[in-house]
Write an enzyme that holds these catalytic residues in place. Structure first.
Site, short mmCIF file in Angstrom:
data_model
loop_
_atom_site.label_atom_id
_atom_site.label_comp_id
_atom_site.label_asym_id
_atom_site.label_seq_id
_atom_site.Cartn_x
_atom_site.Cartn_y
_atom_site.Cartn_z
N SER A 176 -12.75 -57.49 10.90
CA SER A 176 -13.70 -56.12 11.02
C SER A 176 -13.59 -54.51 9.74
O SER A 176 -12.85 -54.87 8.92
CB SER A 176 -13.65 -56.24 12.08
OG SER A 176 -12.41 -54.96 12.87
N TYR B 172 -6.13 -52.26 17.44
CA TYR B 172 -6.63 -52.74 16.39
C TYR B 172 -7.03 -52.95 15.60
O TYR B 172 -6.41 -54.16 14.83
CB TYR B 172 -7.51 -53.08 17.87
CG TYR B 172 -9.03 -53.82 17.92
CD1 TYR B 172 -8.82 -55.08 17.07
CD2 TYR B 172 -10.03 -52.67 16.50
CE1 TYR B 172 -9.66 -56.20 16.79
CE2 TYR B 172 -10.56 -54.40 15.48
CZ TYR B 172 -11.04 -55.50 15.92
OH TYR B 172 -11.94 -56.41 15.60
#
Length: 192
Positions: free
Chosen positions: A164, A176
């Protein structure tokens, strides 16, 4: 003016020819393994590749996810339950894939499995919160890739690691963004 228009039309035709030449033929004899197929991108990709006639080997985290995907797709899709954080399970999955692809090898690997929670300011988290996310998003992806690399090389296949924008720009805390930076680094090293 007419010369400019002619050049523009010529460039458009050249571009269309180039794009058309990039379309792959004979997709029906190629195998693709996708992790994280319970829901989301992995599930959608498995269904799309099935519609295009590809042989899909789909890994879901839960039995329910595997059953639901099997109901929604054709017999070209085979499902299994896999937790990418379990190295023995990943090795078993590699053996299962090798039995399915036989001598053809694996044409595609899509490392899609991932989690984003817990996400919070770093001061609110503990080490285990980071480890949980890193084990799925980064270390699990590396384990799957390394176990399947011989099959991918046999078929001169491709590896797609889903990441991402957080792999380039971190604006939240938790594991993350760290895991996505790691995915980007691992992908760059594999490409080299």
């Amino acid at each position: 003016m007419w010369l400019l228009l002619l050049v523009l039309v010529g460039m458009i035709l050249l571009y269309r020819w180039y794009r058309q030449s990039q379309i792959l033929e004979n997709l029906s004899d190629k195998y693709v393994f996708i992790t994280g197929c319970d829901t989301g991108f992995g599930n959608l990709l498995a269904r799309q590749l099935d519609k295009r006639g590809m042989k899909v080997l789909a890994a879901c985290l839960t039995d329910k996810g595997a059953e639901n995907l099997k109901k929604e797709t054709s017999s070209r899709v085979q499902t299994m339950v896999l937790d990418v954080t379990d190295s023995k399970g990943v090795r078993s999955a590699a053996d299962w894939i090798e039995q399915n692809v036989k001598g053809e090898g694996l044409w595609g690997l899509v490392n899609n499995a991932g989690i984003s929670i817990p996400t919070a300011p770093n001061g609110w988290l503990n080490k285990d919160d980071f480890v949980k996310v890193l084990n799925v998003n980064l270390l699990g992806m590396i384990d799957v890739t390394l176990n399947l690399l011989p099959l991918i090389m046999r078929a001169r296949g491709r590896i797609i690691n889903v990441s991402s924008v957080m792999g380039r720009l971190s604006f939240v805390g938790g594991g993350y963004p760290i895991s996505r930076f790691g995915v980007e680094a691992f992908s760059d090293s594999m490409r080299a």
